[in-house]
Scaffold this motif. Structure first.
Motif, PDB file in Angstrom:
ATOM      1  N   THR A   1      93.605  24.281  50.170  1.00  0.00           N
ATOM      2  CA  THR A   1      92.302  23.931  49.595  1.00  0.00           C
ATOM      3  C   THR A   1      92.346  22.587  48.890  1.00  0.00           C
ATOM      4  O   THR A   1      91.452  21.747  49.067  1.00  0.00           O
ATOM      5  N   VAL A   2      93.368  22.361  48.075  1.00  0.00           N
ATOM      6  CA  VAL A   2      93.478  21.094  47.346  1.00  0.00           C
ATOM      7  C   VAL A   2      93.682  19.929  48.305  1.00  0.00           C
ATOM      8  O   VAL A   2      93.094  18.856  48.138  1.00  0.00           O
ATOM      9  N   MET A   3      94.502  20.140  49.335  1.00  0.00           N
ATOM     10  CA  MET A   3      94.763  19.067  50.300  1.00  0.00           C
ATOM     11  C   MET A   3      93.521  18.731  51.133  1.00  0.00           C
ATOM     12  O   MET A   3      93.299  17.570  51.484  1.00  0.00           O
ATOM     13  N   ALA A   4      92.711  19.756  51.443  1.00  0.00           N
ATOM     14  CA  ALA A   4      91.567  19.551  52.343  1.00  0.00           C
ATOM     15  C   ALA A   4      90.265  19.201  51.620  1.00  0.00           C
ATOM     16  O   ALA A   4      89.309  18.789  52.273  1.00  0.00           O
ATOM     17  N   SER A   5      90.217  19.362  50.297  1.00  0.00           N
ATOM     18  CA  SER A   5      88.969  19.164  49.557  1.00  0.00           C
ATOM     19  C   SER A   5      88.974  17.842  48.805  1.00  0.00           C
ATOM     20  O   SER A   5      89.816  17.638  47.928  1.00  0.00           O
ATOM     21  N   LYS A   6      88.014  16.981  49.125  1.00  0.00           N
ATOM     22  CA  LYS A   6      87.907  15.693  48.438  1.00  0.00           C
ATOM     23  C   LYS A   6      87.475  15.860  46.984  1.00  0.00           C
ATOM     24  O   LYS A   6      87.766  15.021  46.141  1.00  0.00           O
ATOM     25  N   GLY A   7      86.778  16.961  46.685  1.00  0.00           N
ATOM     26  CA  GLY A   7      86.318  17.201  45.323  1.00  0.00           C
ATOM     27  C   GLY A   7      87.420  17.612  44.366  1.00  0.00           C
ATOM     28  O   GLY A   7      87.208  17.645  43.151  1.00  0.00           O
ATOM     29  N   LEU A   8      88.593  17.959  44.890  1.00  0.00           N
ATOM     30  CA  LEU A   8      89.715  18.377  44.033  1.00  0.00           C
ATOM     31  C   LEU A   8      90.798  17.296  44.047  1.00  0.00           C
ATOM     32  O   LEU A   8      91.960  17.564  44.316  1.00  0.00           O
TER      33      LEU A   8
ATOM     34  N   PRO B   1      97.882  32.061  41.220  1.00  0.00           N
ATOM     35  CA  PRO B   1      96.572  31.765  41.822  1.00  0.00           C
ATOM     36  C   PRO B   1      95.409  32.365  41.044  1.00  0.00           C
ATOM     37  O   PRO B   1      94.336  31.768  40.945  1.00  0.00           O
ATOM     38  N   ILE B   2      95.604  33.555  40.487  1.00  0.00           N
ATOM     39  CA  ILE B   2      94.530  34.222  39.738  1.00  0.00           C
ATOM     40  C   ILE B   2      94.276  33.494  38.418  1.00  0.00           C
ATOM     41  O   ILE B   2      93.128  33.189  38.064  1.00  0.00           O
ATOM     42  N   ILE B   3      95.322  33.195  37.686  1.00  0.00           N
ATOM     43  CA  ILE B   3      95.191  32.574  36.363  1.00  0.00           C
ATOM     44  C   ILE B   3      94.643  31.160  36.460  1.00  0.00           C
ATOM     45  O   ILE B   3      93.746  30.766  35.711  1.00  0.00           O
TER      46      ILE B   3
ATOM     47  N   THR C   1      85.786  27.513  38.720  1.00  0.00           N
ATOM     48  CA  THR C   1      84.597  27.403  39.566  1.00  0.00           C
ATOM     49  C   THR C   1      84.768  26.343  40.644  1.00  0.00           C
ATOM     50  O   THR C   1      84.370  26.548  41.803  1.00  0.00           O
ATOM     51  N   GLU C   2      85.351  25.192  40.293  1.00  0.00           N
ATOM     52  CA  GLU C   2      85.517  24.115  41.264  1.00  0.00           C
ATOM     53  C   GLU C   2      86.419  24.541  42.420  1.00  0.00           C
ATOM     54  O   GLU C   2      86.143  24.241  43.577  1.00  0.00           O
ATOM     55  N   VAL C   3      87.505  25.246  42.087  1.00  0.00           N
ATOM     56  CA  VAL C   3      88.424  25.697  43.131  1.00  0.00           C
ATOM     57  C   VAL C   3      87.755  26.748  44.015  1.00  0.00           C
ATOM     58  O   VAL C   3      87.878  26.716  45.248  1.00  0.00           O
ATOM     59  N   LYS C   4      87.039  27.684  43.395  1.00  0.00           N
ATOM     60  CA  LYS C   4      86.363  28.730  44.178  1.00  0.00           C
ATOM     61  C   LYS C   4      85.316  28.129  45.116  1.00  0.00           C
ATOM     62  O   LYS C   4      85.196  28.541  46.270  1.00  0.00           O
ATOM     63  N   ASN C   5      84.555  27.161  44.628  1.00  0.00           N
ATOM     64  CA  ASN C   5      83.554  26.502  45.482  1.00  0.00           C
ATOM     65  C   ASN C   5      84.219  25.746  46.626  1.00  0.00           C
ATOM     66  O   ASN C   5      83.722  25.749  47.761  1.00  0.00           O
ATOM     67  N   ALA C   6      85.361  25.097  46.338  1.00  0.00           N
ATOM     68  CA  ALA C   6      86.089  24.371  47.388  1.00  0.00           C
ATOM     69  C   ALA C   6      86.620  25.333  48.440  1.00  0.00           C
ATOM     70  O   ALA C   6      86.597  25.029  49.643  1.00  0.00           O
TER      71      ALA C   6
END
Length: 309
Positions: free
Chosen positions: A46-53, A282-284, A290-295
């Motif tokens: 998710t972090v690698m593929a999302s420009k917002g993160l 991952p849970i903590i 919110t940003e990670v969940k949306n990504a």
């Protein structure tokens, strides 16, 4: 030069010799390991593929998840496999290799957690200079330094064990190879090596914990001048980091910052820093963000759209 050893393998006693208990352990740790792989792997992708993160916080988080995944993989797969066997064994070379990678990823995680505390300090205490201080080059250097520190730490631990002769017995009351239980098998005086092992592992824990403590004292002091909303967001991020630090540092300190003796409870304590922390990370850190969940939703949505086409 490596000392001469008469034994070629190490036997683990594991958690229990009962067939029923071993089946329960197999099922429980298999499910936990699958959750660790999926959870941490999803964060990395998710972090690698999302420009917002693209902020440094998520950059470090992706590497922490990668290290957690590797760290758990050093011990969990063999524990799961051994739960199906009556005789749980590993070669002497495999045992030393396991010690090397256990401390490599464990040491790297300690340094990464320290780097993440520094990142939070800069973000909260020097917000106007954050982008300049924590630029991409600095972040890459800090991650490289964390991996290098873990490598130096693990190389030192494995080198000390590599020098010892092992003549028997070859049974340890654990489910993986670690420095303290393996030191008990050596057929030579291990006082000096035990001292060096404690200094090597203990100094890293003490220095890292001191840096973490100072960072958060300064952060909490600086939050007095923030707005109520700013304090809430900062404390939420810091609290997640402190929980992960506590779950990892407290059991590690119990095992490694003491004389080289083994206790029956060590196996249970080891589960916390080798399995429970990677499972909860991952849970903590992410699934409450919110940003990670949306990504993640956008990533899954893109995948489903691509498959439909």
């Amino acid at each position: 030069m490596k000392a001469t050893s008469n034994i070629t393998e190490i036997i683990f006693l594991g958690f229990s010799q009962s067939q029923h208990v071993q089946k329960v352990i197999f099922a429980m740790f298999l499910l936990m390991y699958i959750a660790i792989v999926l959870g941490n792997g999803l964060i990395v992708v998710t972090v690698m593929a999302s420009k917002g993160l693209s902020s440094p916080m998520y950059f470090f988080l992706s590497y922490l998840s990668l290290v957690e995944l590797c760290y758990c993989s050093v011990t969990a797969p063999k524990l799961i496999f051994d739960s199906l066997l009556k005789r749980k064994a590993i070669s002497l070379q495999g045992c030393i290799t396991q010690i090397f990678f256990l401390h490599f990823f464990g040491g790297t995680e300690i340094f990464l957690l320290t780097v993440m505390a520094y990142d939070r300090y800069v973000a909260i205490c020097k917000p106007l200079h954050y982008v300049t201080i924590m630029n991409r080059k600095v972040c890459g250097f800090l991650v490289g330094a964390a991996w290098s520190g873990g490598l130096l730490h693990s190389a030192g631990q494995a080198f000390l064990i590599f020098q010892l002769p092992f003549c028997g017995p070859n049974i340890i009351d654990h489910y993986f190879c670690d420095v303290h239980p393996v030191l008990k098998l050596a057929c030579s005086d291990t006082f000096l090596i035990s001292l060096l092992v404690i200094i090597n592992g203990g100094s890293i824990s003490v220095i890292s914990f001191a840096v973490l403590l100072v960072s958060y004292v300064v952060i909490l002091h600086s939050l007095r001048s923030h707005t109520a909303e700013g304090r809430r967001r900062a404390l939420s991020t810091c609290a997640s980091h402190l929980v992960v630090v506590g779950l990892f540092f407290i059991p590690c300190s119990f095992v490694y910052m003491r004389p080289c003796i083994t206790l029956p409870v060590d196996k249970i304590v080891a589960v916390f820093y080798t399995v429970v922390t990677p499972l909860l990370n991952p849970i903590i850190y992410s699934f409450r963000n919110t940003e990670v969940k949306n990504a993640m939703r956008r990533l899954v949505g893109r995948k489903m759209t691509w498959e439909e086409k």
